[in-house]
Design an enzyme around this catalytic site. Sequence first.
Site, PDB file in Angstrom:
ATOM      1  N   CYS A  10       0.644  -1.237   0.050  1.00 46.91           N
ATOM      2  CA  CYS A  10      -0.043   0.159  -0.196  1.00 46.91           C
ATOM      3  C   CYS A  10       0.939   1.150  -0.033  1.00 46.91           C
ATOM      4  CB  CYS A  10      -0.943   0.133   1.369  1.00 46.91           C
ATOM      5  SG  CYS A  10      -1.983  -1.347   1.320  1.00 46.91           S
ATOM      6  N   GLY A 112       1.575  -1.836   5.198  1.00 46.60           N
ATOM      7  CA  GLY A 112       2.490  -2.923   6.058  1.00 46.60           C
ATOM      8  C   GLY A 112       1.386  -4.146   6.293  1.00 46.60           C
TER       9      GLY A 112
END
Length: 475
Positions: A10, A112
């Site tokens: 992301c 993450g």
Amino acid sequence: MILHRPEEECGIFGIFNHAEASNLTYLGLYALQHRGQEACGIVSSDGKTLFSHKDMGLVADVFGNQETFKKLPGTAAIGHVRYSTTGSSVIKNTQPIMVEYSRGAIAVAHNGNIVNAQLIRAELEAYGSIFQTSMDTEIIVHLLATARNESLVERISRALERIEGAYCLLFLTESRMIAARDPNGFRPLCLGRQGSSYVVASESCALDLIEAEFIREIEPGELIVIDKNGMTSYFPWKKIAPTPCIFEFVYFARPDSYIFGKNVYMVRKEMGRQLAREHGVEADIVIAVPDSGVPAAMGYAEEAGIPFELGLIRNHYVGRTFIEPQQSIRHFGVKIKLNPVRDILKGKRVVIIDDSIVRGTTSRKIVKMVRNAGASEIHMRISSPPTSYPCYYGIDTPNRKELISASHTIDEIRKYITADSLGYLSQHGLLKSVGMDNTPYCTACFAGDYPICFPNMGADPQMDLFDKELQNDRS
Ligand code: AMP
């Protein structure tokens, strides 16, 4: 319980104290589009209320309409681009996640992967928490809501103390923007300034686009609070030796970005030079698999003294999430994305550079394509070591049994991809190219030396816990 396999590739972006906060966040996300193409979202604050707009699709599709920004007023905003490969990618799993709780509203955007998410979630559910999404990020919101501490900084510090894994986070409340980077510092996160506004972004290329000045990287284990009084930095957690992700340099980050103190392009070019030193070969031209292999191919060509050519041309309008039209024309495969330049390749001994081989399917198709275009010899060179282990910290890799190098020798892989020769950059060569300094990078995808334990670690190398859950999801 249904949880996603780690797949949180992301990008995050936030700006505080700017009249055009949501517009600039849109631009920031645009620059970070390579970090996630499946969905995106922005939450803004006008000082009293949070406003949210998010949807599946590319940044330009979700925010292309100027009318959208009227629904995102205020002088602070955070945004998120999300990449997911699992079937359970649905609108409710888009970010930033926004919630109202007893102390007001808060939004969070996460890059993450949290490795102990299932454990904490089960615990929270046992105490009555009701989850709305299957994202690991939602547990952070629940931990915040249940924390007893008075100050928000304390609540965030205590909540994140329980989290293990990789996280770069951006929180937005009515009056504050808070950034946090995990103590291992797996993913990049940087801080910038544009006039009197503070900006936080996954990669520096997002600062460049909005003409913000790069101040510094947010440090591993650092928590930064930005409000009307300025910026305050905290280090609330126990310090450990950071382990930034080396695969960000290999593939994921944009070459124009500065991450972990280095320019990605320069590092990739050095990987190519080192690859030429380790796996030199008699050849007429060096070509890259665009775009990820280009800087390394230029480095290889320079070091080997072999001309670099654009032997494969990429259609830039094909996204990573491209869905092939229908079964009958599936075989077009990689041709939709890449086309060879026959006059360049015909009769030539060709070195092809790519950044990595995952399942081996791309290399196999490319070798065939270059051979059909008339190349007389094909020497495949990979600017990283064999990817033999899945990532649990936020890079999307398939499970171990799908990783070709987990179960095949280099010569078996060479045969499978039908190349005349195959050479991978050594781990030592990779670390040397990154300029090891004192930073022990995370090299788990190459060496299996995971810096943080994850559920079921080492229990069954062929089928990990997440894979089993994925199968349950599908069944
Ligand atoms: P494969 O066909 O599975 O061997 O995929 C290899 C190709 O995927 C290479 O060209 C890489 O540039 C690219 N690649 C490597 N890692 C990733 C990733 N995490 N997500 C998407 N593409 C990747």
